[in-house]
Write a protein that holds these residues in place. Structure first.
Motif, PDB file in Angstrom:
ATOM      1  N   ARG A 118      -0.668  12.081  -9.483  1.00 54.11           N
ATOM      2  CA  ARG A 118      -1.720  13.100  -9.368  1.00 54.11           C
ATOM      3  C   ARG A 118      -1.172  14.511  -9.135  1.00 54.11           C
ATOM      4  N   TYR A 119      -0.194  14.612  -8.236  1.00 54.89           N
ATOM      5  CA  TYR A 119       0.224  15.936  -7.762  1.00 54.89           C
ATOM      6  C   TYR A 119       1.653  16.317  -8.121  1.00 54.89           C
ATOM      7  N   GLY A 120       2.452  15.357  -8.560  1.00 54.76           N
ATOM      8  CA  GLY A 120       3.829  15.646  -8.941  1.00 54.76           C
ATOM      9  C   GLY A 120       4.834  15.337  -7.851  1.00 54.76           C
ATOM     10  N   GLU A 121       6.064  15.121  -8.289  1.00 47.32           N
ATOM     11  CA  GLU A 121       7.148  14.752  -7.372  1.00 47.32           C
ATOM     12  C   GLU A 121       7.466  15.878  -6.391  1.00 47.32           C
ATOM     13  N   LYS A 122       7.475  17.123  -6.866  1.00 48.38           N
ATOM     14  CA  LYS A 122       7.785  18.257  -5.990  1.00 48.38           C
ATOM     15  C   LYS A 122       6.752  18.372  -4.864  1.00 48.38           C
ATOM     16  N   GLN A 123       5.485  18.182  -5.201  1.00 46.42           N
ATOM     17  CA  GLN A 123       4.437  18.264  -4.176  1.00 46.42           C
ATOM     18  C   GLN A 123       4.611  17.168  -3.133  1.00 46.42           C
ATOM     19  N   LEU A 124       4.990  15.950  -3.570  1.00 46.57           N
ATOM     20  CA  LEU A 124       5.238  14.875  -2.619  1.00 46.57           C
ATOM     21  C   LEU A 124       6.359  15.265  -1.664  1.00 46.57           C
ATOM     22  N   LEU A 125       7.461  15.742  -2.208  1.00 43.76           N
ATOM     23  CA  LEU A 125       8.594  16.117  -1.361  1.00 43.76           C
ATOM     24  C   LEU A 125       8.227  17.260  -0.417  1.00 43.76           C
ATOM     25  N   ASP A 126       7.461  18.230  -0.913  1.00 44.97           N
ATOM     26  CA  ASP A 126       7.013  19.338  -0.059  1.00 44.97           C
ATOM     27  C   ASP A 126       6.124  18.832   1.075  1.00 44.97           C
ATOM     28  N   CYS A 127       5.213  17.918   0.758  1.00 45.28           N
ATOM     29  CA  CYS A 127       4.321  17.365   1.787  1.00 45.28           C
ATOM     30  C   CYS A 127       5.095  16.552   2.808  1.00 45.28           C
ATOM     31  N   LEU A 128       6.026  15.722   2.348  1.00 43.33           N
ATOM     32  CA  LEU A 128       6.823  14.926   3.279  1.00 43.33           C
ATOM     33  C   LEU A 128       7.627  15.829   4.207  1.00 43.33           C
ATOM     34  N   PHE A 187      -3.546  11.583   3.902  1.00 43.11           N
ATOM     35  CA  PHE A 187      -2.611  11.792   5.006  1.00 43.11           C
ATOM     36  C   PHE A 187      -1.298  12.394   4.492  1.00 43.11           C
ATOM     37  N   ILE A 188      -0.823  11.935   3.360  1.00 44.58           N
ATOM     38  CA  ILE A 188       0.394  12.530   2.773  1.00 44.58           C
ATOM     39  C   ILE A 188       0.135  14.010   2.475  1.00 44.58           C
ATOM     40  N   ARG A 189      -1.019  14.310   1.908  1.00 45.28           N
ATOM     41  CA  ARG A 189      -1.351  15.697   1.542  1.00 45.28           C
ATOM     42  C   ARG A 189      -1.487  16.600   2.756  1.00 45.28           C
ATOM     43  N   THR A 190      -2.099  16.096   3.831  1.00 46.16           N
ATOM     44  CA  THR A 190      -2.468  16.965   4.950  1.00 46.16           C
ATOM     45  C   THR A 190      -1.688  16.715   6.231  1.00 46.16           C
ATOM     46  N   GLY A 191      -1.107  15.529   6.373  1.00 45.93           N
ATOM     47  CA  GLY A 191      -0.438  15.179   7.621  1.00 45.93           C
ATOM     48  C   GLY A 191      -1.414  14.863   8.727  1.00 45.93           C
ATOM     49  N   SER A 192      -2.696  14.697   8.361  1.00 49.64           N
ATOM     50  CA  SER A 192      -3.745  14.449   9.354  1.00 49.64           C
ATOM     51  C   SER A 192      -4.571  13.244   8.944  1.00 49.64           C
ATOM     52  N   CYS A 193      -5.008  12.465   9.918  1.00 49.21           N
ATOM     53  CA  CYS A 193      -5.832  11.288   9.652  1.00 49.21           C
ATOM     54  C   CYS A 193      -7.310  11.603   9.609  1.00 49.21           C
ATOM     55  N   THR A 194      -7.709  12.825   9.857  1.00 50.09           N
ATOM     56  CA  THR A 194      -9.138  13.159   9.911  1.00 50.09           C
ATOM     57  C   THR A 194      -9.722  13.372   8.551  1.00 50.09           C
ATOM     58  N   ILE A 213       0.802  -1.226   0.000  1.00 52.89           N
ATOM     59  CA  ILE A 213       0.000   0.000   0.000  1.00 52.89           C
ATOM     60  C   ILE A 213       0.837   1.279   0.000  1.00 52.89           C
ATOM     61  N   LYS A 214       1.900   1.336   0.796  1.00 54.10           N
ATOM     62  CA  LYS A 214       2.667   2.586   0.880  1.00 54.10           C
ATOM     63  C   LYS A 214       3.322   2.943  -0.457  1.00 54.10           C
ATOM     64  N   PRO A 215       4.083   2.045  -1.081  1.00 57.08           N
ATOM     65  CA  PRO A 215       4.665   2.406  -2.374  1.00 57.08           C
ATOM     66  C   PRO A 215       3.599   2.719  -3.427  1.00 57.08           C
ATOM     67  N   TYR A 216       2.495   1.971  -3.404  1.00 51.82           N
ATOM     68  CA  TYR A 216       1.430   2.213  -4.375  1.00 51.82           C
ATOM     69  C   TYR A 216       0.814   3.598  -4.174  1.00 51.82           C
ATOM     70  N   ALA A 217       0.539   3.963  -2.931  1.00 49.95           N
ATOM     71  CA  ALA A 217      -0.053   5.273  -2.638  1.00 49.95           C
ATOM     72  C   ALA A 217       0.905   6.411  -2.995  1.00 49.95           C
ATOM     73  N   PHE A 218       2.173   6.240  -2.678  1.00 55.83           N
ATOM     74  CA  PHE A 218       3.157   7.272  -3.027  1.00 55.83           C
ATOM     75  C   PHE A 218       3.246   7.420  -4.540  1.00 55.83           C
ATOM     76  N   ASN A 219       3.185   6.305  -5.260  1.00 55.70           N
ATOM     77  CA  ASN A 219       3.209   6.326  -6.713  1.00 55.70           C
ATOM     78  C   ASN A 219       1.994   7.085  -7.263  1.00 55.70           C
ATOM     79  N   LEU A 220       0.805   6.770  -6.750  1.00 58.68           N
ATOM     80  CA  LEU A 220      -0.408   7.468  -7.185  1.00 58.68           C
ATOM     81  C   LEU A 220      -0.349   8.953  -6.839  1.00 58.68           C
ATOM     82  N   PHE A 221       0.179   9.271  -5.659  1.00 62.95           N
ATOM     83  CA  PHE A 221       0.298  10.664  -5.248  1.00 62.95           C
ATOM     84  C   PHE A 221       1.125  11.447  -6.269  1.00 62.95           C
ATOM     85  N   VAL A 222       2.270  10.904  -6.649  1.00 63.39           N
ATOM     86  CA  VAL A 222       3.142  11.596  -7.607  1.00 63.39           C
ATOM     87  C   VAL A 222       2.467  11.700  -8.963  1.00 63.39           C
TER      88      VAL A 222
END
Length: 84
Positions: A36-46, A77-84, A25-34
């Protein structure tokens, strides 16, 4: 998988693949995130999440991003840092 000059980037491929690492799930979700939103956005969110106390690796390879069973909830959660 896209292979270019010895580098591979699954997120650059148009196929919705669930092979190899992407069966988890984690690699798959990170892959989908990139995709959808791009590599820079992933790094910024992390980076923002880390500053807010989100732990990538808490014990061994497991951390806060490993507590999910739903891909969309993990992406949020990657986008917001929150589980809500």
């Amino acid at each position: 998988m896209l292979i270019r000059e010895g580098n591979w980037t699954c997120y650059a491929c148009d196929e919705d693949c669930r092979k190899g690492l992407l069966t988890q799930i984690k690699p798959y979700a990170f892959n989908l995130f990139v995709k959808r939103y791009g590599e820079k956005q992933l790094l910024d969110c992390l980076e923002a999440n880390e500053k807010a106390g989100v732990i990538y690796h808490r014990e061994g390879i497991n951390g806060d991003y490993d507590d999910f069973e739903d891909v969309e909830k993990l992406i949020e959660f990657i986008r917001t840092g929150s589980c809500t």
